[in-house]
Design an enzyme around this catalytic site. Structure first.
Site, short mmCIF file in Angstrom:
data_model
loop_
_atom_site.label_atom_id
_atom_site.label_comp_id
_atom_site.label_asym_id
_atom_site.label_seq_id
_atom_site.Cartn_x
_atom_site.Cartn_y
_atom_site.Cartn_z
N GLY A 147 0.80 -1.22 0.00
CA GLY A 147 0.00 0.00 0.00
C GLY A 147 0.84 1.27 0.00
N ASP A 202 7.47 -3.69 9.21
CA ASP A 202 6.05 -4.06 9.15
C ASP A 202 5.80 -5.12 10.24
OD1 ASP A 202 3.88 -3.61 6.54
OD2 ASP A 202 3.34 -5.06 8.10
N CYS A 209 8.37 -5.00 12.94
CA CYS A 209 8.02 -4.00 13.95
C CYS A 209 6.50 -3.91 14.05
CB CYS A 209 8.61 -2.64 13.61
SG CYS A 209 8.10 -1.34 14.76
N ASP A 210 5.98 -4.38 15.16
CA ASP A 210 4.57 -4.12 15.48
C ASP A 210 4.58 -2.79 16.22
OD1 ASP A 210 2.10 -3.86 16.65
OD2 ASP A 210 2.00 -5.92 17.41
N VAL A 211 4.04 -1.77 15.57
CA VAL A 211 4.17 -0.41 16.12
C VAL A 211 3.43 -0.23 17.45
CG1 VAL A 211 4.62 0.67 13.88
CG2 VAL A 211 2.25 0.54 14.74
N ASN A 231 3.46 5.44 9.14
CA ASN A 231 2.39 5.08 8.19
C ASN A 231 1.45 4.00 8.72
OD1 ASN A 231 1.17 4.53 5.40
ND2 ASN A 231 2.22 2.60 5.83
N TYR A 245 -11.21 5.04 14.65
CA TYR A 245 -10.16 5.41 13.68
C TYR A 245 -10.07 6.93 13.57
CZ TYR A 245 -8.04 5.48 8.94
OH TYR A 245 -7.26 5.70 7.83
N LYS A 271 -6.81 9.20 14.37
CA LYS A 271 -6.20 10.00 13.30
C LYS A 271 -6.21 11.49 13.67
CE LYS A 271 -4.94 6.98 10.19
NZ LYS A 271 -3.49 6.68 10.07
N PRO A 303 -4.31 10.95 3.06
CA PRO A 303 -4.42 10.34 1.73
C PRO A 303 -5.85 9.92 1.37
CG PRO A 303 -3.05 9.02 3.26
CD PRO A 303 -3.84 10.00 4.07
#
Ligand code: NAD
Length: 255
Positions: A17, A37, A63-65, A91, A157, A161, A187
């Site tokens: 993506g 990711d 990497c699990d954020v 991201n 969400y 955000k 985006p």
């Protein structure tokens, strides 16, 4: 010489993506890219092959954020292997299950915040010492038009955000003095995950396209790449704390 030659960039959620397009864009401009990711699979492998074909170096890390130890590990390994960190692209985001506002759970809201604003904040703090020492840094965070309302059943969400937008403006205010810019993108880009969401409702893609003034949903590389490249490079040094709507004009509609 390519514009980002010598720069080192970290991108989260880079496997596919928008994150993938960001990694390829920065690599094509000469940056070394640390692509992270939650999973490393064949998609990540093919991303690394594309980066190599573009003539740049990459390092792929799990990497699990939502996990602070994973974030610290990415930053430590990047510094150890490449000696510098110039660009951070926050991201990754989870918590994309649609749920009506009245049915939101602690778990869903917490997951949205942990993968969104908390992860962005933690990553920003972890890279700060390197960017401050260099007197140069570029941070690109990722919000969503959903944070401004108008997307049903995505309240969790939207909240997360919105917090990402706010933390962007706060950090930009504090860190401009160190040569670090912090901006946020909104985006509307046709990734596989947006496509599968739109495909689940007949007519949803056509309705979205009709709402966008340019009448199509943007392409990750063609439409988003150049804006991210601008925000990651020298040319944007006097631009900080700003939202960038990469959405064909959809975000300008009054709400
Ligand atoms: N596509 C759009 O139009 C759109 C619109 C608004 C906002 N956004 C935002 O842009 C970003 C990317 O969106 P996309 O459409 O490319 O999504 P995507 O689902 O295609 O890709 C997201 C990537 O993040 C990874 N990821 C998920 N959870 C993670 C975690 N906890 N730790 C690390 N990696 C994780 C996934 O494995 C995947 O590779 C997200 O922040 C999203 O909210 C996208």
């Amino acid at each position: 010489m390519k514009p980002l030659e010598g720069k080192v960039a970290i991108i989260t959620g880079a496997r596919r993506g928008i994150g993938r397009a960001e990694a390829l864009t920065l690599a094509s401009a000469g940056a070394t890219v640390v692509v992270s990711d939650i999973v490393l699979d064949e998609e990540m492998q093919s991303l690394q092959e594309e980066v190599a074909a573009a003539g740049s170096k990459s390092l792929a890390l799990v990497c699990d954020v939502t996990k602070k130890e994973d974030i610290d590990n990415v930053v430590a390994q990047t510094a150890e292997q490449f000696g510098r960190i110039d660009i951070l692209v926050n991201n990754a985001q989870t918590g994309l299950t649609p749920v009506p506002w009245e049915e939101l759970t602690d778990e869903l809201v917490t997951q949205s915040f942990q993968s969104g604003p908390l992860a962005s904040w933690r990553f920003m703090q972890a890279v700060f010492p390197y960017m401050k020492a260099q007197g140069w840094g570029r941070i690109i965070n990722t919000s969503s038009g959903a944070s401004r309302g108008g997307v049903e059943n995505f309240g969790h969400y939207a909240m997360a955000k919105g917090a990402i937008s706010s933390l962007t403006y706060a950090a930009a205010t504090d860190w401009g003095q160190y040569g670090i810019t912090v901006n946020v993108i909104y985006p509307a880009i046709l990734t596989a995950s947006l496509k599968s969401y739109l495909d689940s409702t007949p007519g949803a893609q056509a309705a979205m396209e009709a709402h966008i003034p340019v009448k199509y949903i943007g392409d990750p590389l063609k439409d988003l790449g150049p804006i991210v490249l601008f925000l990651a490079g020298d040319a944007s040094g006097y631009v900080t704390g700003h939202p960038f709507f990469i959405d064909g004009g959809a975000g300008q509609s009054p709400r």
